[in-house]
Design a protein around this motif. Sequence first.
Motif, mmCIF file in Angstrom:
data_model
loop_
_atom_site.group_PDB
_atom_site.id
_atom_site.type_symbol
_atom_site.label_atom_id
_atom_site.label_comp_id
_atom_site.label_asym_id
_atom_site.label_seq_id
_atom_site.Cartn_x
_atom_site.Cartn_y
_atom_site.Cartn_z
ATOM 1 N N UNK A 26 -4.006 11.326 -2.949
ATOM 2 C CA UNK A 26 -2.645 12.297 -3.108
ATOM 3 C C UNK A 26 -2.674 12.935 -4.404
ATOM 4 N N UNK A 27 -3.326 12.099 -5.550
ATOM 5 C CA UNK A 27 -3.308 12.392 -7.081
ATOM 6 C C UNK A 27 -4.335 12.243 -7.733
ATOM 7 N N UNK A 28 -4.264 12.800 -8.835
ATOM 8 C CA UNK A 28 -5.312 12.477 -9.944
ATOM 9 C C UNK A 28 -4.608 12.168 -11.269
ATOM 10 N N UNK A 29 -5.044 11.187 -12.026
ATOM 11 C CA UNK A 29 -4.381 10.624 -13.194
ATOM 12 C C UNK A 29 -5.176 10.643 -14.476
ATOM 13 N N UNK A 30 -4.805 11.448 -15.695
ATOM 14 C CA UNK A 30 -5.618 10.685 -16.812
ATOM 15 C C UNK A 30 -4.665 9.802 -17.568
ATOM 16 N N UNK A 31 -5.320 8.567 -17.879
ATOM 17 C CA UNK A 31 -4.519 7.295 -18.299
ATOM 18 C C UNK A 31 -4.946 7.063 -19.598
ATOM 19 N N UNK A 32 -4.161 6.730 -20.624
ATOM 20 C CA UNK A 32 -4.654 5.992 -21.857
ATOM 21 C C UNK A 32 -3.479 4.914 -22.117
ATOM 22 N N UNK A 33 -4.264 3.802 -22.077
ATOM 23 C CA UNK A 33 -3.267 2.479 -22.437
ATOM 24 C C UNK A 33 -3.765 1.753 -23.746
ATOM 25 N N UNK A 34 -3.194 2.519 -24.786
ATOM 26 C CA UNK A 34 -3.475 1.970 -26.095
ATOM 27 C C UNK A 34 -2.095 1.865 -26.874
ATOM 28 N N UNK A 35 -1.175 1.160 -26.426
ATOM 29 C CA UNK A 35 0.475 1.143 -26.751
ATOM 30 C C UNK A 35 0.247 0.832 -28.566
ATOM 31 N N UNK A 36 -0.565 0.240 -29.028
ATOM 32 C CA UNK A 36 -0.291 -0.167 -30.322
ATOM 33 C C UNK A 36 -0.724 1.008 -31.249
ATOM 34 N N UNK A 37 -1.901 1.557 -31.000
ATOM 35 C CA UNK A 37 -2.283 2.643 -32.013
ATOM 36 C C UNK A 37 -1.989 4.018 -31.560
#
Length: 283
Positions: A37-48
């Motif tokens: 149903x969807x495409x996602x671009x994800x960044x999981x770098x909450x510290x920097x």
Amino acid sequence: MKFRAKTEEISNIEQLIRVCGSIGKMTQLCVLRISEQNMFFILNDKVVHGGVWCQMNPDNFFEEYRMEGLSEESNEIYLEVSPDEIVQALKTGTYAAKTLKVKLTKKSSPCLTFEIELPSQSGRIQTFIHDVPVNVLPKRLWSDYKEPLVPQFDISVAMPPLKSLKSVTERLKNLGSYMELSANHNGDMRMRVETEQATVSVNFKDLEIVHVDNGSSQSQPQNRMMGRFYGAKVDIKNLLMFLSGQLVNPSRIICNIMENRAIHCFLIQEDVSIQYCMPVINN
């Protein structure tokens, strides 16, 4: 796993460039999550750099879209990829492409292969092929890239137009490295930089207060609390990265603030939305 998509609309290619360019402003490497149903671009770098969640409806970008995930029960694909390399591949066909085809291939290593057909002066079709290397993520890592949970914020406000915000932020960057971003329930938003020499504050008034229904029983603030500012300090460079994206005329930018704990920006456009959770400076 299989993935194949196709478009014959130049406007779709241009919008893909803008979306990937916006993500590339915030990170050199991200995860592309592909589902039915969807495409996602994800960044999981909450510290920097903070967390980025970009959601796209493939129907708005491709006339043909097919995918087969890991299995029937886990029908998704997670690819680690450089958004800037996607932009470079797409720019071949920005102004004259007849067809764009994207597919997941395995050559010497897994790739997203961009096949772009361009008309030549002789009337023949020229085909340009760009292979963008990807890293296929195993299922054990998928849970790191789920949609972020939205907590109960102290205030949510519709921010001023993107160009105004970017202009103000660029000027404040010349004064200091950090900014306090705050708002109150009267519709006032404040961007403030403090240095040893001076304190500079830019104020916006009469902004829309957004009421988010997330199941909380928290009541609306009383009149005497309407003027209280809720804010948090952030690195100006992180805010500018978000504002420097190439998305054109977003319909809304929502800023959610949790006092001294979180700044969550939500950029909304007709065919794409971007959430950005900025790291907060605690001192």
